[in-house]
Scaffold this motif. Structure first.
Motif, PDB file in Angstrom:
ATOM      1  N   ASP A   1       3.429 -19.024  83.121  1.00 43.36           N
ATOM      2  CA  ASP A   1       3.840 -19.566  83.794  1.00 43.36           C
ATOM      3  C   ASP A   1       5.750 -19.253  83.403  1.00 43.36           C
ATOM      4  O   ASP A   1       6.804 -18.846  83.725  1.00 43.36           O
ATOM      5  CB  ASP A   1       4.005 -19.786  84.678  1.00 43.36           C
ATOM      6  CG  ASP A   1       2.786 -19.931  85.588  1.00 43.36           C
ATOM      7  OD1 ASP A   1       2.500 -19.131  86.689  1.00 43.36           O
ATOM      8  OD2 ASP A   1       2.043 -20.795  85.290  1.00 43.36           O
ATOM      9  N   LEU A   2       5.872 -19.908  81.792  1.00 44.43           N
ATOM     10  CA  LEU A   2       6.909 -20.134  80.922  1.00 44.43           C
ATOM     11  C   LEU A   2       5.932 -19.704  79.596  1.00 44.43           C
ATOM     12  O   LEU A   2       4.948 -19.766  78.749  1.00 44.43           O
ATOM     13  CB  LEU A   2       6.965 -21.071  81.122  1.00 44.43           C
ATOM     14  CG  LEU A   2       8.131 -22.008  80.543  1.00 44.43           C
ATOM     15  CD1 LEU A   2       9.261 -21.169  81.331  1.00 44.43           C
ATOM     16  CD2 LEU A   2       8.789 -23.134  80.364  1.00 44.43           C
ATOM     17  N   LEU A   3       7.285 -18.985  78.326  1.00 42.03           N
ATOM     18  CA  LEU A   3       6.456 -18.046  76.884  1.00 42.03           C
ATOM     19  C   LEU A   3       7.708 -18.638  77.208  1.00 42.03           C
ATOM     20  O   LEU A   3       8.835 -18.560  76.902  1.00 42.03           O
ATOM     21  CB  LEU A   3       6.312 -16.533  77.366  1.00 42.03           C
ATOM     22  CG  LEU A   3       4.972 -16.049  77.951  1.00 42.03           C
ATOM     23  CD1 LEU A   3       5.125 -14.537  77.960  1.00 42.03           C
ATOM     24  CD2 LEU A   3       3.591 -16.760  77.346  1.00 42.03           C
ATOM     25  N   ILE A   4       7.339 -19.604  75.533  1.00 37.53           N
ATOM     26  CA  ILE A   4       8.693 -19.996  74.960  1.00 37.53           C
ATOM     27  C   ILE A   4       8.338 -19.387  73.233  1.00 37.53           C
ATOM     28  O   ILE A   4       6.576 -19.653  72.666  1.00 37.53           O
ATOM     29  CB  ILE A   4       8.940 -21.403  74.350  1.00 37.53           C
ATOM     30  CG1 ILE A   4       9.327 -21.903  76.640  1.00 37.53           C
ATOM     31  CG2 ILE A   4       9.576 -21.849  74.059  1.00 37.53           C
ATOM     32  CD1 ILE A   4       8.402 -23.633  76.446  1.00 37.53           C
ATOM     33  N   THR A   5       8.958 -19.466  72.545  1.00 40.58           N
ATOM     34  CA  THR A   5       9.023 -18.928  71.354  1.00 40.58           C
ATOM     35  C   THR A   5       9.321 -19.845  70.235  1.00 40.58           C
ATOM     36  O   THR A   5      10.193 -21.030  70.371  1.00 40.58           O
ATOM     37  CB  THR A   5      10.333 -17.876  70.822  1.00 40.58           C
ATOM     38  OG1 THR A   5      10.975 -18.457  70.528  1.00 40.58           O
ATOM     39  CG2 THR A   5       9.521 -16.516  71.398  1.00 40.58           C
ATOM     40  N   GLY A   6       8.396 -20.209  69.454  1.00 38.67           N
ATOM     41  CA  GLY A   6       8.214 -21.253  68.323  1.00 38.67           C
ATOM     42  C   GLY A   6       9.944 -21.772  67.952  1.00 38.67           C
ATOM     43  O   GLY A   6      10.293 -23.171  67.881  1.00 38.67           O
TER      44      GLY A   6
ATOM     45  N   LYS B   1       8.498 -21.949  91.235  1.00 39.10           N
ATOM     46  CA  LYS B   1       6.735 -22.560  92.563  1.00 39.10           C
ATOM     47  C   LYS B   1       5.702 -21.738  92.332  1.00 39.10           C
ATOM     48  O   LYS B   1       4.940 -21.192  92.406  1.00 39.10           O
ATOM     49  CB  LYS B   1       7.453 -22.006  94.187  1.00 39.10           C
ATOM     50  CG  LYS B   1       8.910 -22.822  94.137  1.00 39.10           C
ATOM     51  CD  LYS B   1       8.906 -21.911  95.601  1.00 39.10           C
ATOM     52  CE  LYS B   1      10.385 -22.529  96.228  1.00 39.10           C
ATOM     53  NZ  LYS B   1      11.046 -21.990  97.720  1.00 39.10           N
ATOM     54  N   ARG B   2       4.881 -22.789  91.975  1.00 41.34           N
ATOM     55  CA  ARG B   2       3.526 -23.014  91.616  1.00 41.34           C
ATOM     56  C   ARG B   2       2.512 -23.494  91.936  1.00 41.34           C
ATOM     57  O   ARG B   2       2.831 -25.019  92.126  1.00 41.34           O
ATOM     58  CB  ARG B   2       3.197 -22.497  90.032  1.00 41.34           C
ATOM     59  CG  ARG B   2       3.977 -20.911  89.156  1.00 41.34           C
ATOM     60  CD  ARG B   2       3.339 -20.184  89.775  1.00 41.34           C
ATOM     61  NE  ARG B   2       3.985 -18.910  88.908  1.00 41.34           N
ATOM     62  CZ  ARG B   2       5.235 -18.418  88.873  1.00 41.34           C
ATOM     63  NH1 ARG B   2       5.605 -18.480  90.515  1.00 41.34           N
ATOM     64  NH2 ARG B   2       5.404 -17.173  88.656  1.00 41.34           N
ATOM     65  N   GLY B   3       1.156 -23.144  92.410  1.00 40.93           N
ATOM     66  CA  GLY B   3       0.066 -24.448  92.633  1.00 40.93           C
ATOM     67  C   GLY B   3       1.027 -25.462  94.045  1.00 40.93           C
ATOM     68  O   GLY B   3       0.246 -26.777  93.765  1.00 40.93           O
ATOM     69  N   GLY B   4       1.428 -24.695  94.872  1.00 43.26           N
ATOM     70  CA  GLY B   4       1.489 -25.794  95.858  1.00 43.26           C
ATOM     71  C   GLY B   4       3.213 -26.447  95.587  1.00 43.26           C
ATOM     72  O   GLY B   4       3.248 -27.419  96.403  1.00 43.26           O
TER      73      GLY B   4
ATOM     74  N   ILE C   1       3.247 -21.484  78.646  1.00 41.67           N
ATOM     75  CA  ILE C   1       2.687 -22.852  79.821  1.00 41.67           C
ATOM     76  C   ILE C   1       2.036 -21.876  81.124  1.00 41.67           C
ATOM     77  O   ILE C   1       3.125 -21.393  81.651  1.00 41.67           O
ATOM     78  CB  ILE C   1       3.805 -23.846  79.815  1.00 41.67           C
ATOM     79  CG1 ILE C   1       4.230 -23.776  79.048  1.00 41.67           C
ATOM     80  CG2 ILE C   1       3.972 -24.464  80.655  1.00 41.67           C
ATOM     81  CD1 ILE C   1       5.335 -25.010  79.029  1.00 41.67           C
ATOM     82  N   TYR C   2       0.662 -22.974  81.360  1.00 39.62           N
ATOM     83  CA  TYR C   2       0.461 -22.349  82.719  1.00 39.62           C
ATOM     84  C   TYR C   2       0.320 -23.428  83.388  1.00 39.62           C
ATOM     85  O   TYR C   2      -0.161 -24.327  83.232  1.00 39.62           O
ATOM     86  CB  TYR C   2      -1.380 -22.269  82.430  1.00 39.62           C
ATOM     87  CG  TYR C   2      -1.241 -21.071  81.428  1.00 39.62           C
ATOM     88  CD1 TYR C   2      -1.620 -19.452  81.842  1.00 39.62           C
ATOM     89  CD2 TYR C   2      -1.253 -21.406  79.995  1.00 39.62           C
ATOM     90  CE1 TYR C   2      -2.116 -18.823  81.028  1.00 39.62           C
ATOM     91  CE2 TYR C   2      -1.640 -20.603  78.990  1.00 39.62           C
ATOM     92  CZ  TYR C   2      -1.661 -18.813  79.503  1.00 39.62           C
ATOM     93  OH  TYR C   2      -2.219 -17.371  78.562  1.00 39.62           O
ATOM     94  N   LEU C   3       1.460 -23.113  85.145  1.00 47.01           N
ATOM     95  CA  LEU C   3       1.486 -24.461  85.935  1.00 47.01           C
ATOM     96  C   LEU C   3       0.311 -24.332  87.300  1.00 47.01           C
ATOM     97  O   LEU C   3       0.756 -25.160  88.054  1.00 47.01           O
ATOM     98  CB  LEU C   3       2.572 -24.191  86.260  1.00 47.01           C
ATOM     99  CG  LEU C   3       4.045 -24.470  84.966  1.00 47.01           C
ATOM    100  CD1 LEU C   3       5.231 -23.937  85.879  1.00 47.01           C
ATOM    101  CD2 LEU C   3       3.837 -25.364  84.690  1.00 47.01           C
ATOM    102  N   LYS C   4      -0.321 -23.399  87.554  1.00 47.31           N
ATOM    103  CA  LYS C   4      -0.987 -23.194  88.296  1.00 47.31           C
ATOM    104  C   LYS C   4      -2.727 -23.261  88.499  1.00 47.31           C
ATOM    105  O   LYS C   4      -2.419 -24.083  87.071  1.00 47.31           O
ATOM    106  CB  LYS C   4      -1.409 -22.084  89.068  1.00 47.31           C
ATOM    107  CG  LYS C   4      -0.926 -20.991  89.022  1.00 47.31           C
ATOM    108  CD  LYS C   4      -1.263 -19.633  89.233  1.00 47.31           C
ATOM    109  CE  LYS C   4       0.098 -18.054  89.086  1.00 47.31           C
ATOM    110  NZ  LYS C   4      -0.895 -16.989  89.921  1.00 47.31           N
ATOM    111  N   ASP C   5      -2.392 -24.894  89.556  1.00 50.23           N
ATOM    112  CA  ASP C   5      -3.778 -25.419  89.847  1.00 50.23           C
ATOM    113  C   ASP C   5      -3.744 -26.546  88.944  1.00 50.23           C
ATOM    114  O   ASP C   5      -3.402 -27.633  88.764  1.00 50.23           O
ATOM    115  CB  ASP C   5      -4.749 -25.078  89.326  1.00 50.23           C
ATOM    116  CG  ASP C   5      -5.340 -23.735  90.313  1.00 50.23           C
ATOM    117  OD1 ASP C   5      -5.137 -24.044  91.313  1.00 50.23           O
ATOM    118  OD2 ASP C   5      -5.692 -22.807  90.291  1.00 50.23           O
ATOM    119  N   SER C   6      -4.082 -26.508  87.505  1.00 48.15           N
ATOM    120  CA  SER C   6      -4.390 -27.593  86.836  1.00 48.15           C
ATOM    121  C   SER C   6      -3.634 -27.420  85.262  1.00 48.15           C
ATOM    122  O   SER C   6      -3.902 -26.355  84.673  1.00 48.15           O
ATOM    123  CB  SER C   6      -5.400 -28.474  85.743  1.00 48.15           C
ATOM    124  OG  SER C   6      -5.092 -29.178  84.771  1.00 48.15           O
TER     125      SER C   6
END
Length: 709
Positions: free
Chosen positions: A557-562, A622-625, A684-689
Motif C-alpha cells: 500500500d505504500l512504497l518508500i525508498t531508503g 482506506k484499507r482494512g476497514g 508497507i502493507y496496511l490490510k488486515d494485519s
C-alpha cells in the motif's frame, strides 16, 4: 470358578517390530527407485551444490549460514556412516555438495571484499580505464576505473555524457576528471534488484558521475580482445546507425547497453529480451554455421573427403569458432554455459555419441558455479538454465521423441511437424520462465511464445547470417548491400517487438513475489525435470502451491525508498501515486513494477484523498476497514515546529528525508533519516494485519549491506 478371559494390549515390542518391517520395506523401495534412477543422482548432487549457494544468499546472517553447514554435514555423515546403500550414498553426497556450495560462495564473498566509499565525495581523480560501456538508452558512457588515489576504492564506476568521449578513451587509457562519487546504490525496495550485491562481486567500491570534461592523459593503446571488441562496435554502428545498429552490436560483441530505452522496453514486453543476451541461440548459430560451411567447403575436395573425417574437422572448426565468440563477447555467464554445452555436443559427435542430455546441462552449470558462484542469484543464470533444462526435459519425453523421429513423409507433413515442434518448445520454455520473470522483473509477456516462434528462426537464419556475411565482405569493401539487408531484417524484428508489446494485455504483472513461493516453484521444477520415472509428476504439486502463494501475495500500500525522497501510495486499482512529480524514469518504473502495475504512475497531488503543498503532502488511505493518514515532506525548506508536530500527531505514518524533531509523534510509524538509514527502502502493507517489509531484513548481514547509522 474360572478366571475371566482378558485380552492384553499389543506389547510395545510388537509395535516396534511392525514399524521396523515397514521402514525396511520403505528403504527397499527407495533403494530400488534410486538404483533405477542412478544416472540422475550426479545431477542432483550438482543441484544440491547450487542449492547451498542459493541458501547462503537467502539466509540473513552468519549464524544461519553456519547452521546450514552443520545441518548439511550432519546429513552427509548420517548417509555415509549409518544409512548405507544407495540411499545413504545419495544423502551423503547431497549434504556434502550443499555444504561445499555454501562454503564456496561464503569464501568468494570474502575474497572479493574491497574498500567502499562511506560518504558522498566530490573528487579530482586520475585513473586508468579498465572498461568502457556505452549506455545508449541514457546517452551516457560508463567507465570502470582504477584510481591512483589510495584514499579511494581500488575500482569505481563513473558515467560521463556520450559527447564527452574522445579518441583514445578505451581500456588502458589514463584519464583525469572531476566527479561526484557515492557508495554503490543499495537495493531500492524489498524485492527489487540488488545493485549493491552486483557491485560487491564486481569489486566496485563507488559509483558516480563526472562533473566537467574528461582529460585523456595517456591514450589507450590498441591491443587485445577489448580493442577488437571496441573496433567491431564502432564499425557496426558506423554501418548501421540507430536502433538496428544497437541490436547488431549486441549480436557481435554482447554489449546489451547498445539499445535505446524505447526499443529495449518493447523487447522486454514482447518476451524477446533474451535475443539481446548472447547465449545458446547465438552460439548455436555461430558454431552450426561454421561447422556447416567447413563441411561443405572441404567436401568439394575429393582428396580431403576420402582421406579425412570431415565431421571431426568440422566439429573442431565449430569448437574454435564457439570459443572465439565466447571470448569476444566478454565471457558472459549464458555464453560460457552455452559454450561448454556446445563443446560437449561437439565432443559427443566426434565420438559418435549423442551428447545432448541433462548431464550436459548439469556440467555447464557446475563449471559456471565453480567460477562465479554469485551468478546463481542473478536473472541471467536462472533464465538460461531454466530454459535449456525445460527444452532437454521436453525432448527427452517418449511422446515427443516419437513425434520428432525421422520418417518417410511428404514436405507438407514435415513442415507441420517442425512448426509444431517449435511451437511446443516455445510454449514450454515460456511457461518455465514465467516464475523467474515475475520474481525478478514483476512482469512477463503473455504473447511471447508466438513472438518467439517467429523471432528465433528469423534471428538465427536471417539476421545473424546476413550480419556475418556483411562483416566478412567488409574485408574487401563489398559488404554495403548486406549491411542494408541486415538493417532491414533487424527493423522487422523490432517492428514485431513493438507490435506485440503494444497489444492489449501483452504483459502480466505481479507485485513482489515471496521468496518462499519462488523457492517452492523452483524446487518443484527441479523435481519434475531431474527424475525420469513417473514420480517426477509429483513436482507439479509444489509448483502449484508456489504459484498459488505468488498469486495470493498482496500488493503493498505504500512504497518508500531508503533515502526518503521518493514515496508512492498504491491506489485501490494498483496504480502508484508519486510524492515527487518530477521523479526520474528509473524511480517511476521501480514504483510501478513493485506495485504490480503496468503503466506510468500518477502524481500524489492528483490522487483522491490527497492534498499537497510545495513542502509536504497528506494522503488518506482506506484499507482494512479504517483510514490511514500519511504525511510526507518533499522539500528542503525549514518547517515551523508547531504546525509540523501538530500534523505529526494527526498522522498514522510520517515520512521524511530529513531528521524530524523529537516532538513529532505519529500514531503508528515515524520514518525520518535516522530510521531510514537503519531500514533502507520499505514496503508497507496496511490490510488486515499491518506489517512492514524492509531492505535491511532482505539483505541481512551479507557483506554488501549498507552500513547503519
Amino acid at each position: 470358578m474360572s478366571a475371566p478371559n482378558i485380552e492384553h494390549p499389543a506389547l510395545p515390542q510388537g509395535r516396534i517390530a511392525h514399524l521396523s518391517v515397514r521402514l525396511t520395506a520403505l528403504r527397499a523401495r527407495l533403494e530400488a527407485f534410486l538404483e533405477a534412477e542412478r544416472g540422475q543422482l550426479p545431477i542432483w548432487a550438482i543441484a544440491a551444490f547450487g542449492a547451498g549457494i542459493a541458501l547462503w544468499f537467502a539466509l540473513p546472517d552468519p549464524q544461519q549460514w553456519s547452521g546450514l553447514l552443520f545441518l548439511a554435514a550432519g546429513v552427509s555423515l548420517l548417509g555415509f556412516t549409518l544409512v548405507g546403500g544407495r540411499v545413504g550414498a545419495a544423502l551423503g553426497w547431497f549434504g556434502l555438495a550443499m555444504a561445499a556450495g555454501c562454503v564456496l560462495v561464503w569464501w568468494r564473498s570474502e575474497q572479493v571484499a574491497t574498500i567502499r566509499l562511506e560518504h558522498p565525495r566530490i573528487v579530482e581523480l586520475t585513473a586508468k580505464v579498465a572498461r568502457v560501456e556505452e549506455l545508449a538508452a541514457k546517452g551516457d558512457i560508463r567507465l570502470t576505473l582504477a584510481p591512483s588515489d589510495k584514499n579511494l576504492p581500488p575500482q569505481v564506476r563513473v558515467s560521463i555524457p556520450a559527447d564527452e568521449a574522445r579518441p583514445g578513451l578505451a581500456a588502458g587509457a589514463v584519464i583525469a576528471m572531476r566527479a561526484r562519487l557515492t557508495a554503490p546504490p543499495p537495493m531500492a525496495l524489498p524485492g527489487s534488484h540488488d545493485f549493491a550485491r552486483d557491485a560487491w562481486f564486481r569489486g566496485d567500491g563507488a559509483s558516480g558521475r563526472s562533473m566537467g570534461p574528461v582529460e585523456i592523459k595517456v591514450p589507450a593503446e590498441a591491443s587485445g580482445l577489448d580493442d577488437l571488441r571496441a573496433r567491431l562496435d564502432h564499425h557496426v554502428r558506423t554501418q548501421l546507425p540507430g536502433a538496428s545498429g544497437g541490436i547488431a552490436t549486441t549480436l557481435v560483441s554482447g554489449d546489451q547497453n547498445a539499445l535505446g530505452e524505447e526499443d529495449a522496453d518493447a523487447m522486454r514486453r514482447s518476451g524477446l529480451t533474451h535475443l539481446l543476451s548472447v547465449s545458446g541461440l547465438h552460439l548455436a548459430a555461430v558454431v552450426g554455421g561454421v561447422m556447416f560451411l567447413t563441411l561443405r567447403l572441404l567436401a568439394l575436395s575429393r582428396f580431403l573427403a576420402l582421406r579425412f573425417n570431415l565431421v571431426l574437422v568440422g566439429a573442431g572448426a565449430g569448437a574454435l569458432a564457439g570459443i572465439g565468440y565466447t571470448l569476444l563477447t566478454g565471457l558472459q555467464v549464458p555464453t560460457v554455459r552455452s559454450c561448454v554445452a556446445a563443446l560437449l555436443v561437439l565432443g559427443g559427435m566426434a565420438l559418435g555419441r549423442e551428447a545432448i542430455s541433462m548431464r550436459l546441462v548439469a556440467v555447464g552449470a557446475l563449471i559456471v558455479l565453480l567460477l562465479w558462484p554469485e551468478s546463481v542469484a542473478g536473472a541471467s543464470f536462472q533464465f538460461s538454465f531454466a530454459a535449456v533444462t525445460a527444452i532437454v526435459t521436453l525432448h527427452s519425453m517418449s511422446a515427443v521423441r516419437r513425434w520428432l523421429r525421422p520418417r518417410d513423409e511428404g514436405l507438407a507433413m514435415r513442415t507441420v511437424r517442425g512448426f509444431g515442434s517449435l511451437l511446443l518448445t516455445g510454449l514450454v520454455v515460456e511457461l518455465a520462465l514465467v516464475p523467474f520473470a515475475l520474481f525478478h522483473f514483476h512482469r512477463t509477456g503473455l504473447y511471447s511464445v508466438f513472438a518467439n516462434l517467429f523471432a528465433i528462426p528469423w534471428t538465427t537464419f536471417v539476421v545473424m547470417p546476413l550480419e556475418a556475411t556483411a562483416l566478412f565482405l567488409d574485408l574487401g569493401g563489398f559488404g554495403a548491400p548486406f549491411w542494408t539487408a541486415t538493417g532491414w531484417a533487424i527493423d522487422q524484428l523490432l517492428a514485431l517487438a513493438h507490435w506485440v508489446a503494444g497489444m492489449k494485455g501483452a504483459v502480466a504483472t505481479l507485485p513482489t513475489m515471496p521468496v518462499a513461493a519462488f523457492s517452492t516453484m523452483v524446487a518443484g521444477g527441479l523435481w519434475l525435470c531431474l527424475w525420469n520415472a513417473r514420480v517426477r509428476l509429483l513436482g507439479l504439486v509444489p509448483i502449484a502451491l508456489g504459484a498459488a502463494g505468488a498469486i495470493a501475495a498482496p500488493a503493498p500500500d505504500l512504497l518508500i525508498t531508503g533515502d526518503g525522497r521518493h514515496l508512492a501510495v498504491v491506489g485501490a486499482d494498483g496504480r502508484p501515486a508519486m510524492l515527487r512529480e518530477k521523479s526520474g524514469d528509473f524511480v517511476m518504473s521501480l514504483m510501478s513494477e513493485n506495485s504490480g502495475f503496468d503503466g506510468d504512475p500518477l502524481a500524489l497531488s492528483d490522487m483522491p484523498g490527497a492534498a499537497c503543498s510545495r513542502d509536504s503532502c497528506i494522503a488518506d488511505i482506506k484499507r482494512g476497514g479504517r483510514t490511514w493518514r500519511v504525511l510526507a515532506t518533499r522539500s528542503g525548506q525549514k518547517l515551523d515546529w508547531q504546525p509540523l508536530t501538530t500534523a505529526c500527531a494527526s498522522a498514522d505514518i510520517v515520512v521524511s528525508e530529513r531528521w524530524l524533531p523529537r516532538g513529532c509523534h505519529p500514531r503508528w510509524l515515524k520514518l525520518d533519516r535516522d530510521a531510514l538509514e537503519a531500514t533502507g527502502g520499505l514496503a508497507i502493507y496496511l490490510k488486515d494485519s499491518p506489517r512492514v517489509a524492509t531492505v535491511a531484513e532482505r539483505v541481512g548481514s551479507h557483506p554488501w549491506k549498507t552500513p547503519g547509522p
